[in-house]
Design a protein around this motif. Structure first.
Motif, PDB file in Angstrom:
ATOM      1  N   TRP A  41      -0.742   2.862 -14.658  1.00 18.27           N
ATOM      2  CA  TRP A  41      -0.764   0.356 -14.814  1.00 18.27           C
ATOM      3  C   TRP A  41       0.793  -0.130 -15.685  1.00 18.27           C
ATOM      4  CZ3 TRP A  41      -4.909   3.916 -13.649  1.00 18.27           C
ATOM      5  CH2 TRP A  41      -6.055   2.721 -12.658  1.00 18.27           C
ATOM      6  N   GLY A  44       3.553  -1.084 -12.622  1.00 19.91           N
ATOM      7  CA  GLY A  44       3.771  -2.623 -12.181  1.00 19.91           C
ATOM      8  C   GLY A  44       5.254  -3.031 -13.493  1.00 19.91           C
ATOM      9  N   HIS A 108       3.740   3.579  -7.708  1.00 17.63           N
ATOM     10  CA  HIS A 108       2.761   2.461  -7.781  1.00 17.63           C
ATOM     11  C   HIS A 108       2.144   2.532  -6.837  1.00 17.63           C
ATOM     12  CE1 HIS A 108       2.340  -1.483  -8.997  1.00 17.63           C
ATOM     13  NE2 HIS A 108       2.674  -1.999  -8.435  1.00 17.63           N
ATOM     14  N   MET A 109       2.474   2.592  -5.209  1.00 22.48           N
ATOM     15  CA  MET A 109       1.631   2.534  -4.032  1.00 22.48           C
ATOM     16  C   MET A 109       0.191   3.288  -4.659  1.00 22.48           C
ATOM     17  SD  MET A 109       4.645   1.985  -0.515  1.00 22.48           S
ATOM     18  CE  MET A 109       3.496   1.985  -0.003  1.00 22.48           C
ATOM     19  N   SER A 117      -7.025   1.243  -5.454  1.00 20.43           N
ATOM     20  CA  SER A 117      -7.277  -0.830  -5.563  1.00 20.43           C
ATOM     21  C   SER A 117      -6.913  -1.525  -4.331  1.00 20.43           C
ATOM     22  CB  SER A 117      -5.687  -0.341  -7.201  1.00 20.43           C
ATOM     23  OG  SER A 117      -6.309   0.422  -7.965  1.00 20.43           O
ATOM     24  N   ARG A 122      -9.198  -7.044  -3.541  1.00 21.13           N
ATOM     25  CA  ARG A 122      -7.014  -6.866  -3.972  1.00 21.13           C
ATOM     26  C   ARG A 122      -6.581  -6.996  -3.006  1.00 21.13           C
ATOM     27  NH1 ARG A 122     -10.333  -3.957  -8.341  1.00 21.13           N
ATOM     28  NH2 ARG A 122     -10.519  -4.830  -9.791  1.00 21.13           N
ATOM     29  N   ILE A 125      -3.292  -8.226  -3.139  1.00 21.12           N
ATOM     30  CA  ILE A 125      -2.289  -7.378  -4.170  1.00 21.12           C
ATOM     31  C   ILE A 125      -1.683  -6.845  -3.095  1.00 21.12           C
ATOM     32  CG2 ILE A 125      -1.911  -6.034  -6.047  1.00 21.12           C
ATOM     33  CD1 ILE A 125      -4.608  -7.645  -6.597  1.00 21.12           C
ATOM     34  N   TRP A 126      -2.295  -6.090  -2.464  1.00 21.79           N
ATOM     35  CA  TRP A 126      -1.827  -5.069  -1.758  1.00 21.79           C
ATOM     36  C   TRP A 126      -0.992  -5.443  -0.258  1.00 21.79           C
ATOM     37  CZ3 TRP A 126      -1.047   0.031  -1.495  1.00 21.79           C
ATOM     38  CH2 TRP A 126      -0.698   0.908  -0.553  1.00 21.79           C
ATOM     39  N   GLY A 129       2.266  -6.467  -2.353  1.00 19.13           N
ATOM     40  CA  GLY A 129       2.652  -5.568  -2.447  1.00 19.13           C
ATOM     41  C   GLY A 129       3.148  -4.833  -1.017  1.00 19.13           C
ATOM     42  N   MET A 130       3.065  -4.969  -0.369  1.00 23.25           N
ATOM     43  CA  MET A 130       3.780  -4.224   1.044  1.00 23.25           C
ATOM     44  C   MET A 130       5.014  -4.951   1.330  1.00 23.25           C
ATOM     45  SD  MET A 130       3.155  -1.563   1.484  1.00 23.25           S
ATOM     46  CE  MET A 130       3.509  -0.797   3.137  1.00 23.25           C
ATOM     47  N   LEU A 132       6.914  -6.896  -0.571  1.00 26.55           N
ATOM     48  CA  LEU A 132       7.961  -6.600  -1.812  1.00 26.55           C
ATOM     49  C   LEU A 132       8.653  -5.003  -1.143  1.00 26.55           C
ATOM     50  CD1 LEU A 132       6.352  -6.717  -4.976  1.00 26.55           C
ATOM     51  CD2 LEU A 132       8.546  -8.121  -4.253  1.00 26.55           C
ATOM     52  N   PHE A 136      12.415  -4.871  -0.834  1.00 24.86           N
ATOM     53  CA  PHE A 136      13.284  -4.173  -1.383  1.00 24.86           C
ATOM     54  C   PHE A 136      13.870  -3.101  -0.370  1.00 24.86           C
ATOM     55  CE2 PHE A 136      13.693  -3.883  -5.793  1.00 24.86           C
ATOM     56  CZ  PHE A 136      12.630  -5.338  -6.309  1.00 24.86           C
ATOM     57  N   HIS A 210       2.745 -11.220  -6.114  1.00 29.30           N
ATOM     58  CA  HIS A 210       1.864 -10.748  -6.022  1.00 29.30           C
ATOM     59  C   HIS A 210       1.240 -11.109  -7.514  1.00 29.30           C
ATOM     60  CE1 HIS A 210       1.359  -6.502  -5.770  1.00 29.30           C
ATOM     61  NE2 HIS A 210       1.574  -6.398  -7.006  1.00 29.30           N
ATOM     62  N   PHE A 211       1.419 -11.412  -8.391  1.00 29.72           N
ATOM     63  CA  PHE A 211       1.365 -11.440  -9.417  1.00 29.72           C
ATOM     64  C   PHE A 211       0.682 -12.684  -9.517  1.00 29.72           C
ATOM     65  CE2 PHE A 211       5.051 -10.610 -12.517  1.00 29.72           C
ATOM     66  CZ  PHE A 211       5.229  -9.414 -12.571  1.00 29.72           C
ATOM     67  N   VAL A 219      -6.708  -6.517 -12.182  1.00 30.23           N
ATOM     68  CA  VAL A 219      -6.412  -5.291 -12.218  1.00 30.23           C
ATOM     69  C   VAL A 219      -8.282  -4.414 -12.122  1.00 30.23           C
ATOM     70  CG1 VAL A 219      -4.038  -4.824 -12.597  1.00 30.23           C
ATOM     71  CG2 VAL A 219      -5.697  -3.915 -14.654  1.00 30.23           C
ATOM     72  N   ASN A 220      -7.388  -3.720 -11.302  1.00 25.67           N
ATOM     73  CA  ASN A 220      -8.619  -2.130 -11.639  1.00 25.67           C
ATOM     74  C   ASN A 220      -8.611  -1.758 -12.221  1.00 25.67           C
ATOM     75  OD1 ASN A 220     -10.496  -0.498 -10.522  1.00 25.67           O
ATOM     76  ND2 ASN A 220      -9.488   0.777  -8.624  1.00 25.67           N
TER      77      ASN A 220
END
Ligand code: HEM
Lengths: 404, 313
Positions: A41, A44, A108-109, A117, A122, A125-126, A129-130, A132, A136, A210-211, A219-220
């Motif tokens: 955890w 992140g 992290h993924m 999670s 959530r 969040i996922w 994240g994707m 991101l 990237f 994301h945040f 968070v889980n």
């Protein structure tokens, strides 16, 4: 108008105007994190830190880099690496961070997948994240163009070619993306713009999203336990910290994060000084030459698995499989039909599905780099088919899963 | 304990992936050639002990070496400038002052007798091609040819400085500099590029260089590449085994086997490191300092975490 009184201190002066006490309470002191989490955890935070390193080192490189096809190679390899004081250090830091950030993203993924999670509130969040991950990837690819070495040129050629979409022959689209028939000045200029401005802006915005997405579901935790955050927070605030199932973001969670970050930095700087070869491909130290195709063209290691999903098939099916691989992770929260948001070890077949996916992606990664001949192309084909098969099987496997 | 188990799993999969995409993949993609330590086993050993005084006479006389080569160490300047030389021979014959120290003795003897053979470029100078190697073979001056060759080698060794007195730049100039530029060290095939005050002087120099490169391209079939970043693009092992025998790695290539000995090869590599990786010493020293700092940082972070968490557990 708000009522302002004469400030008793700098702190008070700022608090009246910016409400810093409230901010601190909401963002740090009373931002609750489960106690029952492990170092995964902290990834992140490690990512946020690495992004900071990329930003700072990138700004230093930007002061000497020349986005010009005749000057780019020497501005990096001569000016920055030889002339500028510590230029070599910033370049190695930037290159190694760009590679290592993907290792951490993958950890992290996979953590998210293993602990489930990405569901029960959530999902955003996922998905953020994707987004991101995609941002990237684009950032890494555009950055790879900038030294204008052989791999910059030829990877740029091969990847932009994908946009002709196989038999559809959208060559006009490819030329539009390149700004020319082949990668040249226009190509370098636009990838420079993307790399230093547009994509970093998008990443900053996405990190914000994301945040933000984390705020409501929290968070889980490593047992998938459902926590009543209000009740546990009340215990914490009453001083029964030991008994409470939550901790405060600052300094409780932060102190653990910083310890993990410090270990990560030891590993990271070891790579920067003594083991950077994996992040700086040797072939890219040959200047770009449009007349000389390198014997092996391959992307950086973090793109290899999806590259290998493209490669073993004929042209059009390959592109479709590649497109599938790019979007399928986005759909994970909706393909997983089970209500359980608990560790994979308690989810029966899903546990095996998870490890099969990990191993399959490692096999794809290895085959993506190896020359596509003989046994390697067969293994690559099997692994690519297995990847697609695993995702098709996912809704069925999870549908059958018993509620825990 | 559980955290350590998780860490072990993460580290395991990371290392497996690393091993597959780096050491393993590269071993499959590139032919690996082992160095033979620059021993040139294919060439016959020297059987005669050479006499430097007689060698001097041969080098200056019947051997005709100074007709084409300068020997600055013996006060023999070049008869012609590099560009004129390249017009006659395709390339500027190197100065022979240092070859006795940088080159293998067996190789020098074989070179004097049959250049194309020692240089492993016979495929370019077959009878059918009608081309002759620009450096003629030595057919003897009337005596025992092996003795005469050994004498010349002994002479070249006697005038050469000790290997450690030769700078990396001099070693590169003798062995590679006539064909390869290294722009990061300002080296061109016709010498180091000076800084010019007048534009005209610079243009004159550039013109000469272009003429030289045209002759060299004609002779080699292609312009030999600039080697500035080759230490990073090829790595030390490749460079060293390539120098030892280019045909092993690029079969049919026009680049000759140069014939340097192990010390000579080391000097050349050092020069290429200075060109393409000049900060290697600084990297180590800064690296150690950063690691010490980070160890202290990690210890402090650990203590801080313990302090905070003692109320939480
Ligand atoms: C690259 C930039 C990224 C940054 C800076 C970042 C940052 C963070 C942070 C600080 C957290 C909270 C702490 C933690 O659980 O680690 C978090 C959680 C999370 N992130 Fe990311 N992340 C990034 C990329 C991604 C990607 C690519 C994905 C996957 C698609 C992802 C999915 C998640 C999920 C599912 C959680 C929730 C974990 C849980 O609830 O236990 N993130 N991220």
């Amino acid at each position: 108008m708000a009522h302002f009184t004469k400030a008793t201190s700098v702190h008070d002066w700022l608090d009246q105007r910016l409400a810093i006490d409230t901010l601190r309470r909401v963002l740090a002191k009373e931002y609750w994190i489960p106690k029952n989490i492990n170092f995964l955890w902290a990834m992140g935070m490690v990512l946020a830190f690495t992004f900071g390193i990329l930003l700072v080192s990138g700004i230093f490189l930007l002061m000497y880099y020349q986005p010009n096809v005749n000057l780019a190679f020497d501005s990096v390899n001569y000016t920055i690496m030889r002339e500028v004081e510590f230029g070599w250090l910033w370049r190695h830091v930037h290159a190694v961070a760009a590679s290592v950030v993907f290792l951490i993203i993958y950890i992290h993924m996979l953590t998210g997948i293993y602990y489930g999670s990405y569901k029960k509130g959530r999902e955003m969040i996922w998905i953020s994240g994707m987004l991101l991950f995609v941002a990237f990837s684009a950032e890494a690819f555009s950055g790879y163009m900038l030294p204008w070495g052989q791999m910059s040129y030829w990877a740029g050629m091969v990847i932009t070619n994908l946009f002709s979409l196989g038999s559809l022959e959208f060559n006009g689209l490819v030329e539009w993306i390149r700004g020319d028939y082949v990668p040249g000045q226009a190509f370098l200029d636009r990838f420079f713009m993307l790399h230093v401005l547009l994509i970093p802006l998008a990443i900053l915005a996405l990190i914000g999203l994301h945040f933000g997405a984390l705020r409501i579901p929290h968070v889980n935790n490593q047992d998938g336990e459902e926590i009543d955050f209000e009740e546990e927070a009340a215990k914490y605030k009453a001083g029964r910290k030991r008994e409470s199932k939550v901790i405060a973001f600052a300094n409780d969670f932060l102190s653990k994060d910083m310890f993990v970050v410090s270990i990560f930095l030891l590993f990271f700087f070891y790579l920067v000084f003594w083991h950077y070869g994996f992040a700086m491909d040797p072939i890219n130290f040959d200047p770009a030459d449009g007349l000389k195709t390198p014997p092996h063209i391959y992307p950086e290691w973090y793109f290899l698995w999806s590259y290998e999903i493209l490669r073993p098939f004929p042209k059009d099916p390959g592109l479709i499989a590649f497109g599938f691989a790019q979007v399928i992770f986005f759909l994970l929260p909706f393909l997983d039909k089970s209500p359980n948001a608990v560790p994979a070890s308690r989810r029966g077949i899903f546990f095996w599905w998870f490890w099969a996916l990990v191993i399959d992606m490692i096999v794809l990664t290895a085959m993506g780099k190896l020359p596509p001949q003989g046994i390697y192309s067969t293994i690559g084909l099997v692994a690519a088919v297995a990847f697609i098969g695993l995702w098709i099987a996912l809704p069925f496997i999870t549908k059958m899963e018993k509620k825990v | 304990m559980k955290e350590l188990k998780i860490l072990a799993i993460v580290v395991f999969f990371t290392l497996v992936t690393y091993w597959l995409v780096e050491p393993f993949a590269h071993s499959q993609m590139h032919k690996h050639v082992e160095s033979e330590g620059f021993t040139y086993k294919d060439l016959p050993a020297l059987t005669k002990k050479g006499d430097a005084a007689r060698g001097q006479e041969l080098v200056m006389g019947a051997g005709a070496c100074v007709g084409c080569h300068s020997i600055e160490a013996a006060g023999m300047p070049a008869a012609m400038d590099p560009v004129t030389n390249s017009a006659s021979y395709g390339v500027n014959p190197p100065d022979l002052s240092n070859v006795g120290a940088l080159y293998d003795a067996k190789f020098l003897a074989a070179l004097i007798k049959n250049p194309a053979h020692a240089l492993k470029v016979e495929h370019k100078f077959t009878p059918e091609s009608g081309k002759m190697h620009p450096m003629p073979g030595f057919y003897g001056a009337g005596g025992d040819i092996d003795q005469e060759v050994a004498d010349m080698v002994a002479y070249l060794q006697s005038i050469a400085p000790k290997v450690d007195e030769i700078t990396p730049a001099q070693a590169f100039e003798t062995a590679c500099g006539r064909c390869h530029a290294v722009r990061y060290e300002k080296w061109t095939q016709i010498g180091e590029k000076p800084s010019f005050k007048k534009k005209r002087d610079e243009l004159v120099f550039e013109t000469k260089l272009e003429d030289y490169k045209a002759n060299l391209t004609n002779y080699m079939g292609k312009l030999p590449p600039d080697l500035s970043m080759y230490i990073r693009s090829r790595g030390e092992h490749y460079l060293s085994t390539f120098m030892e025998n280019p045909q092993n790695l690029l079969p049919g290539t026009a680049m000759p086997r140069v014939g340097v000995n192990a010390e000579g090869a080391e000097k050349v590599i050092e020069y290429l490191e200075d060109a393409g990786d000049p900060k290697r010493a600084e990297r180590d020293s800064v690296g150690v300092k950063v690691m010490i700092y980070l160890l202290v940082f990690a210890a402090a972070a650990y203590l801080w975490k313990k302090e905070i968490w003692k109320d939480l557990h």
